[in-house]
Write a protein that holds these residues in place. Structure first.
Motif, PDB file in Angstrom:
ATOM      1  N   ARG A  74     -40.485  -7.312 -76.343  1.00  0.00           N
ATOM      2  CA  ARG A  74     -40.530  -6.742 -75.001  1.00  0.00           C
ATOM      3  C   ARG A  74     -39.119  -6.582 -74.453  1.00  0.00           C
ATOM      4  N   ASP A  75     -38.992  -5.677 -73.476  1.00  0.00           N
ATOM      5  CA  ASP A  75     -37.705  -5.540 -72.791  1.00  0.00           C
ATOM      6  C   ASP A  75     -37.486  -6.678 -71.802  1.00  0.00           C
ATOM      7  N   GLU A  76     -38.574  -7.115 -71.156  1.00  0.00           N
ATOM      8  CA  GLU A  76     -38.517  -8.199 -70.185  1.00  0.00           C
ATOM      9  C   GLU A  76     -39.769  -9.065 -70.334  1.00  0.00           C
ATOM     10  N   PRO A  77     -39.676 -10.348 -69.966  1.00  0.00           N
ATOM     11  CA  PRO A  77     -40.868 -11.196 -70.062  1.00  0.00           C
ATOM     12  C   PRO A  77     -41.926 -10.797 -69.041  1.00  0.00           C
ATOM     13  N   TYR A  78     -43.163 -10.970 -69.411  1.00  0.00           N
ATOM     14  CA  TYR A  78     -44.280 -10.758 -68.493  1.00  0.00           C
ATOM     15  C   TYR A  78     -44.201 -11.815 -67.398  1.00  0.00           C
ATOM     16  N   THR A  79     -44.647 -11.478 -66.190  1.00  0.00           N
ATOM     17  CA  THR A  79     -44.511 -12.402 -65.065  1.00  0.00           C
ATOM     18  C   THR A  79     -45.858 -12.697 -64.411  1.00  0.00           C
ATOM     19  N   ARG A  80     -45.870 -13.786 -63.674  1.00  0.00           N
ATOM     20  CA  ARG A  80     -47.066 -14.152 -62.901  1.00  0.00           C
ATOM     21  C   ARG A  80     -47.446 -13.030 -61.939  1.00  0.00           C
ATOM     22  N   TRP A  81     -46.447 -12.434 -61.330  1.00  0.00           N
ATOM     23  CA  TRP A  81     -46.699 -11.445 -60.278  1.00  0.00           C
ATOM     24  C   TRP A  81     -47.267 -10.152 -60.847  1.00  0.00           C
ATOM     25  N   GLN A  82     -46.907  -9.806 -62.061  1.00  0.00           N
ATOM     26  CA  GLN A  82     -47.537  -8.666 -62.726  1.00  0.00           C
ATOM     27  C   GLN A  82     -49.006  -8.971 -63.020  1.00  0.00           C
ATOM     28  N   MET A  83     -49.280 -10.179 -63.486  1.00  0.00           N
ATOM     29  CA  MET A  83     -50.655 -10.579 -63.762  1.00  0.00           C
ATOM     30  C   MET A  83     -51.501 -10.546 -62.494  1.00  0.00           C
ATOM     31  N   LEU A  84     -50.964 -11.074 -61.390  1.00  0.00           N
ATOM     32  CA  LEU A  84     -51.723 -11.107 -60.140  1.00  0.00           C
ATOM     33  C   LEU A  84     -51.901  -9.712 -59.551  1.00  0.00           C
ATOM     34  N   ARG A  85     -50.877  -8.883 -59.686  1.00  0.00           N
ATOM     35  CA  ARG A  85     -50.989  -7.506 -59.197  1.00  0.00           C
ATOM     36  C   ARG A  85     -52.123  -6.781 -59.905  1.00  0.00           C
ATOM     37  N   ASP A  86     -52.158  -6.888 -61.239  1.00  0.00           N
ATOM     38  CA  ASP A  86     -53.198  -6.210 -62.011  1.00  0.00           C
ATOM     39  C   ASP A  86     -54.575  -6.797 -61.705  1.00  0.00           C
ATOM     40  N   TYR A  87     -54.644  -8.096 -61.521  1.00  0.00           N
ATOM     41  CA  TYR A  87     -55.923  -8.737 -61.235  1.00  0.00           C
ATOM     42  C   TYR A  87     -56.431  -8.326 -59.861  1.00  0.00           C
ATOM     43  N   LEU A 110     -47.954 -20.449 -52.979  1.00  0.00           N
ATOM     44  CA  LEU A 110     -47.349 -19.983 -54.225  1.00  0.00           C
ATOM     45  C   LEU A 110     -47.335 -18.468 -54.309  1.00  0.00           C
ATOM     46  N   VAL A 111     -48.352 -17.820 -53.701  1.00  0.00           N
ATOM     47  CA  VAL A 111     -48.440 -16.359 -53.741  1.00  0.00           C
ATOM     48  C   VAL A 111     -47.936 -15.732 -52.445  1.00  0.00           C
ATOM     49  N   MET A 112     -48.288 -16.311 -51.305  1.00  0.00           N
ATOM     50  CA  MET A 112     -47.959 -15.707 -50.018  1.00  0.00           C
ATOM     51  C   MET A 112     -46.457 -15.508 -49.823  1.00  0.00           C
ATOM     52  N   GLY A 113     -45.654 -16.441 -50.313  1.00  0.00           N
ATOM     53  CA  GLY A 113     -44.210 -16.329 -50.145  1.00  0.00           C
ATOM     54  C   GLY A 113     -43.608 -15.189 -50.919  1.00  0.00           C
ATOM     55  N   ARG A 114     -44.380 -14.614 -51.876  1.00  0.00           N
ATOM     56  CA  ARG A 114     -43.818 -13.569 -52.730  1.00  0.00           C
ATOM     57  C   ARG A 114     -44.770 -12.369 -52.830  1.00  0.00           C
ATOM     58  N   MET A 115     -45.559 -12.151 -51.789  1.00  0.00           N
ATOM     59  CA  MET A 115     -46.571 -11.102 -51.822  1.00  0.00           C
ATOM     60  C   MET A 115     -45.984  -9.719 -52.074  1.00  0.00           C
ATOM     61  N   ARG A 116     -44.743  -9.510 -51.623  1.00  0.00           N
ATOM     62  CA  ARG A 116     -44.173  -8.181 -51.816  1.00  0.00           C
ATOM     63  C   ARG A 116     -44.039  -7.852 -53.310  1.00  0.00           C
ATOM     64  N   VAL A 117     -43.914  -8.898 -54.138  1.00  0.00           N
ATOM     65  CA  VAL A 117     -43.810  -8.669 -55.573  1.00  0.00           C
ATOM     66  C   VAL A 117     -45.166  -8.319 -56.155  1.00  0.00           C
ATOM     67  N   VAL A 118     -46.222  -8.776 -55.495  1.00  0.00           N
ATOM     68  CA  VAL A 118     -47.575  -8.546 -55.997  1.00  0.00           C
ATOM     69  C   VAL A 118     -48.103  -7.187 -55.605  1.00  0.00           C
ATOM     70  N   GLU A 119     -47.505  -6.595 -54.584  1.00  0.00           N
ATOM     71  CA  GLU A 119     -48.015  -5.316 -54.075  1.00  0.00           C
ATOM     72  C   GLU A 119     -48.034  -4.250 -55.175  1.00  0.00           C
ATOM     73  N   HIS A 171     -55.776  -5.519 -58.268  1.00  0.00           N
ATOM     74  CA  HIS A 171     -56.235  -4.126 -58.362  1.00  0.00           C
ATOM     75  C   HIS A 171     -57.621  -4.063 -59.005  1.00  0.00           C
ATOM     76  N   GLU A 172     -57.845  -4.883 -60.017  1.00  0.00           N
ATOM     77  CA  GLU A 172     -59.147  -4.910 -60.685  1.00  0.00           C
ATOM     78  C   GLU A 172     -60.237  -5.362 -59.720  1.00  0.00           C
ATOM     79  N   GLN A 177     -60.164  -5.215 -56.437  1.00  0.00           N
ATOM     80  CA  GLN A 177     -60.336  -4.221 -55.382  1.00  0.00           C
ATOM     81  C   GLN A 177     -61.164  -3.038 -55.867  1.00  0.00           C
ATOM     82  N   ARG A 178     -60.961  -2.617 -57.101  1.00  0.00           N
ATOM     83  CA  ARG A 178     -61.758  -1.515 -57.655  1.00  0.00           C
ATOM     84  C   ARG A 178     -63.229  -1.884 -57.730  1.00  0.00           C
ATOM     85  N   GLU A 179     -63.490  -3.168 -58.041  1.00  0.00           N
ATOM     86  CA  GLU A 179     -64.871  -3.625 -58.189  1.00  0.00           C
ATOM     87  C   GLU A 179     -65.469  -4.108 -56.869  1.00  0.00           C
ATOM     88  N   GLY A 180     -64.674  -4.096 -55.803  1.00  0.00           N
ATOM     89  CA  GLY A 180     -65.165  -4.517 -54.497  1.00  0.00           C
ATOM     90  C   GLY A 180     -65.413  -6.006 -54.379  1.00  0.00           C
TER      91      GLY A 180
END
Length: 235
Positions: free
Chosen positions: A194-207, A226-235, A209-210, A212-215
């Motif tokens: 990989r070019d960069e390591p996978y991150t927690r925030w990428q995992m949470l962002r994708d989760y 742990l998440v609220m302090g970095r929500m902008r990364v999850v957007e 979105h999943e 939200q799509r399923e309601g």
């Protein structure tokens, strides 16, 4: 406990602090006993758990193998090392004491390891699932080591006891920041390509979105610190 107290406590789980204390005790154990079995069992069990923990982190950073519903990215190494080392370490240091004091030492080491696991959540380094699994793995390692090893009934020298205590006390505040996490990330990138390591925030962002799509509603940890302090990364 204050934030400063949690930050100091969490450092007791660092490999750079625990491993030298463990190695010194292993060396003493090998030299003072008639067989190196006790040292080999403890060292071997801890090495296997360290390998499992590292492999688990590499799998996440390099191949995206996490579990978003529990906000799990990998076993907490601090929690694992603390639970694997501390109960056995204090048990060896009181090897010539009576059974009651030996049991109390193991329980005290386990309690300290549990506090270190809690500290990983308090300092926002790990989610509860990561800290708990690390503690369980480490404690299982310690119990397996204690069951499989025969600690000789020999008196621990004052030099060993005071040296271990002094090392762990002084390094908590004076040791440089641990580089273990960045080393594991570099290893993950090198192995996976990989070019960069996978991150927690990428995992949470994708989760998210999943969901939200399923309601479906978001898990409660999305509103945790742990998440609220970095929500902008999850957007």
């Amino acid at each position: 406990m204050t934030e400063v107290s949690w930050n100091l406590l969490t450092r007791l789980g660092e490999a750079q602090i625990l491993l030298p204390a463990m190695l010194a005790t292993l060396l003493w154990l090998s030299l003072r006993s008639h067989t190196p079995r006790a040292a080999l069992v403890w060292g071997g069990c801890t090495a296997v758990s360290a390998l499992v923990t590292t492999a688990n982190k590499v799998a996440f950073f390099g191949w995206e193998m996490g579990y978003a519903p529990l906000n799990f990215t990998g076993i907490s190494g601090h929690s694992m090392f603390a639970a694997a080392v501390l109960p056995v370490l204090v048990r060896v240091l009181v090897a010539d004491a009576g059974p009651r004091l030996q049991r109390a030492a193991v329980l005290g080491g386990t309690a300290l390891a549990a506090l270190i696991a809690v500290s990983r959540v308090q300092v926002l380094a790990h989610s509860p699932s990561e800290a708990l699994l690390g503690f369980i793995l480490g404690l299982g390692t310690a119990l397996l080591a204690l069951r499989g090893m025969h600690v000789p009934r020999v008196h621990a020298s004052r030099l060993l006891v005071y040296g271990v205590l002094a090392w762990m006390t002084l390094t908590v505040s004076d040791a440089p920041p641990s580089q273990t996490h960045s080393m594991v990330m570099r290893l993950s990138v090198a192995l996976s390509g990989r070019d960069e390591p996978y991150t927690r925030w990428q995992m949470l962002r994708d989760y998210r979105h999943e969901l939200q799509r399923e309601g479906r509603p978001l898990p409660g940890y999305f509103t945790g610190p742990l998440v609220m302090g970095r929500m902008r990364v999850v957007e």
